[in-house]
Design a protein around this motif. Structure first.
Motif, mmCIF file in Angstrom:
data_model
loop_
_atom_site.group_PDB
_atom_site.id
_atom_site.type_symbol
_atom_site.label_atom_id
_atom_site.label_comp_id
_atom_site.label_asym_id
_atom_site.label_seq_id
_atom_site.Cartn_x
_atom_site.Cartn_y
_atom_site.Cartn_z
ATOM 1 N N PHE A 36 0.740 -1.142 0.081
ATOM 2 C CA PHE A 36 0.002 0.036 0.075
ATOM 3 C C PHE A 36 0.954 1.522 -0.038
ATOM 4 N N ARG A 37 1.993 0.998 -0.075
ATOM 5 C CA ARG A 37 2.951 2.221 -0.246
ATOM 6 C C ARG A 37 3.335 2.569 -1.645
ATOM 7 N N GLY A 38 3.965 3.773 -1.968
ATOM 8 C CA GLY A 38 4.349 4.111 -3.431
ATOM 9 C C GLY A 38 4.941 3.443 -3.717
ATOM 10 N N PRO A 39 5.458 3.380 -4.959
ATOM 11 C CA PRO A 39 6.656 2.698 -5.784
ATOM 12 C C PRO A 39 7.837 3.048 -5.257
ATOM 13 N N ALA A 40 8.662 2.080 -5.429
ATOM 14 C CA ALA A 40 10.045 2.015 -4.536
ATOM 15 C C ALA A 40 10.936 3.286 -5.045
ATOM 16 N N SER A 41 10.643 3.599 -6.383
ATOM 17 C CA SER A 41 11.300 4.816 -7.031
ATOM 18 C C SER A 41 11.063 6.099 -6.312
ATOM 19 N N ALA A 42 9.674 6.034 -5.760
ATOM 20 C CA ALA A 42 9.351 7.404 -5.086
ATOM 21 C C ALA A 42 9.992 7.435 -3.805
ATOM 22 N N ALA A 43 11.252 7.523 -3.823
ATOM 23 C CA ALA A 43 11.911 7.785 -2.223
ATOM 24 C C ALA A 43 11.526 9.120 -1.687
ATOM 25 N N ARG A 44 11.344 9.264 -0.512
ATOM 26 C CA ARG A 44 11.261 10.541 0.194
ATOM 27 C C ARG A 44 12.472 11.498 -0.268
ATOM 28 N N CYS A 45 12.146 12.802 -0.341
ATOM 29 C CA CYS A 45 12.951 13.797 -0.838
ATOM 30 C C CYS A 45 13.652 14.577 0.516
ATOM 31 N N THR A 46 14.823 14.910 0.353
ATOM 32 C CA THR A 46 15.316 15.807 1.089
ATOM 33 C C THR A 46 14.692 17.509 0.597
ATOM 34 N N VAL A 47 13.960 18.067 1.605
ATOM 35 C CA VAL A 47 13.566 19.427 1.035
ATOM 36 C C VAL A 47 14.425 20.504 1.877
ATOM 37 N N PRO A 48 15.099 21.328 0.874
ATOM 38 C CA PRO A 48 15.791 22.312 1.528
ATOM 39 C C PRO A 48 15.115 23.300 2.346
ATOM 40 N N ALA A 49 15.846 24.100 3.123
ATOM 41 C CA ALA A 49 15.384 25.055 3.992
ATOM 42 C C ALA A 49 14.489 26.203 3.038
ATOM 43 N N SER A 140 8.635 16.238 -8.724
ATOM 44 C CA SER A 140 9.141 15.397 -7.567
ATOM 45 C C SER A 140 10.432 15.907 -7.046
ATOM 46 N N CYS A 141 10.504 15.988 -5.699
ATOM 47 C CA CYS A 141 11.832 16.155 -5.124
ATOM 48 C C CYS A 141 12.504 17.560 -5.754
ATOM 49 N N GLY A 142 11.575 18.462 -6.158
ATOM 50 C CA GLY A 142 12.317 19.683 -6.863
ATOM 51 C C GLY A 142 11.154 20.865 -6.647
ATOM 52 N N ALA A 143 11.640 21.988 -7.031
ATOM 53 C CA ALA A 143 11.021 23.060 -7.097
ATOM 54 C C ALA A 143 10.196 23.490 -8.305
ATOM 55 N N ASP A 144 8.720 23.998 -8.132
ATOM 56 C CA ASP A 144 8.028 24.637 -9.233
ATOM 57 C C ASP A 144 7.218 23.394 -10.048
ATOM 58 N N THR A 154 8.041 14.788 -2.288
ATOM 59 C CA THR A 154 7.624 15.940 -2.033
ATOM 60 C C THR A 154 8.223 17.116 -3.189
ATOM 61 N N GLY A 155 7.249 17.948 -3.304
ATOM 62 C CA GLY A 155 7.832 19.072 -4.480
ATOM 63 C C GLY A 155 7.429 20.549 -3.581
ATOM 64 N N TRP A 156 7.994 21.565 -4.261
ATOM 65 C CA TRP A 156 7.611 22.904 -3.391
ATOM 66 C C TRP A 156 7.679 24.181 -4.351
ATOM 67 N N THR A 157 7.245 25.117 -4.050
ATOM 68 C CA THR A 157 7.260 26.397 -4.724
ATOM 69 C C THR A 157 7.275 27.574 -3.654
#
Length: 189
Positions: A36-49, A140-144, A154-157
């Motif tokens: 029930f977890r996501g695919p193995a390739s979808a590892a958790r991301c390190t999000v910058p400050a 994925s694992c990046g901005a914008d 995780t993604g961010w903007t």
């Protein structure tokens, strides 16, 4: 009641109980194996400050197995939530975690006065008009902008936001119609 009929009723009850027990055991084994977890390739991301006020956004769906393949999906089958739901104007960073099984994105659109979330017109392609968007997190694992945030990623903007009401939504086909929207209120500084 005759004896054969009584035995038949007991047999049906026994079979139903065995089926429920087997279903529970199978679900437990699948969960333990990580099905029930996501695919193995979808590892958790390190999000910058991230600069400014940070709003955590979570996208979720009921998963491929429970909802089948392509949309359109039913109302409430998917969701998008924010914490906090209100921030001060200025620099605002959205940190978007995909807790669902499907890719998702977050598009930020001003919410017109008198309009509630979830009321935008949906086109034949299952998407809403993104004209006037002030930002997007879909990498994925990046901005914008990107191709969607993968399951478990995780993604961010980071945006400069003026006071007002904004609708955060997933604009992948039929996701908005399935309930993927939330309001973010931006108050004066």
């Amino acid at each position: 009641m005759s004896a054969p009929r009584l035995r038949g009723g007991r047999l049906v009850a026994l079979l139903a109980t065995a089926a429920v027990a087997l279903g529970i055991a199978t679900t437990g084994l699948l969960a333990a194996a990580g099905a029930f977890r996501g695919p193995a390739s979808a590892a958790r991301c390190t999000v910058p400050a991230l600069p400014g006020r940070v709003v955590d956004v979570t996208t979720a769906d009921m998963g491929r197995g429970m909802m089948g393949g392509a949309g359109p999906y039913g109302m409430g089958m998917m969701r998008l939530s924010t914490s906090p739901a209100a921030v001060g104007a200025g620099t605002v960073s959205l940190r978007v975690f995909n807790a669902g099984a499907r890719p998702h994105e977050v598009v930020v659109l001003p919410l017109p006065a008198g309009q509630a979330t979830g009321q935008r017109a949906i086109g034949a392609d299952g998407e809403v008009d993104e004209s006037g968007a002030v930002g997007e997190a879909s990498r994925s694992c990046g901005a914008d902008s990107g191709d969607g945030i993968a399951s478990g990623a995780t993604g961010w903007t980071t945006l400069t936001m003026q006071p007002g009401r904004y609708e955060l939504l997933c604009n992948l086909p039929w996701h908005y119609a399935a309930g993927m929207y939330a309001e973010l209120d931006v108050t004066g500084r």
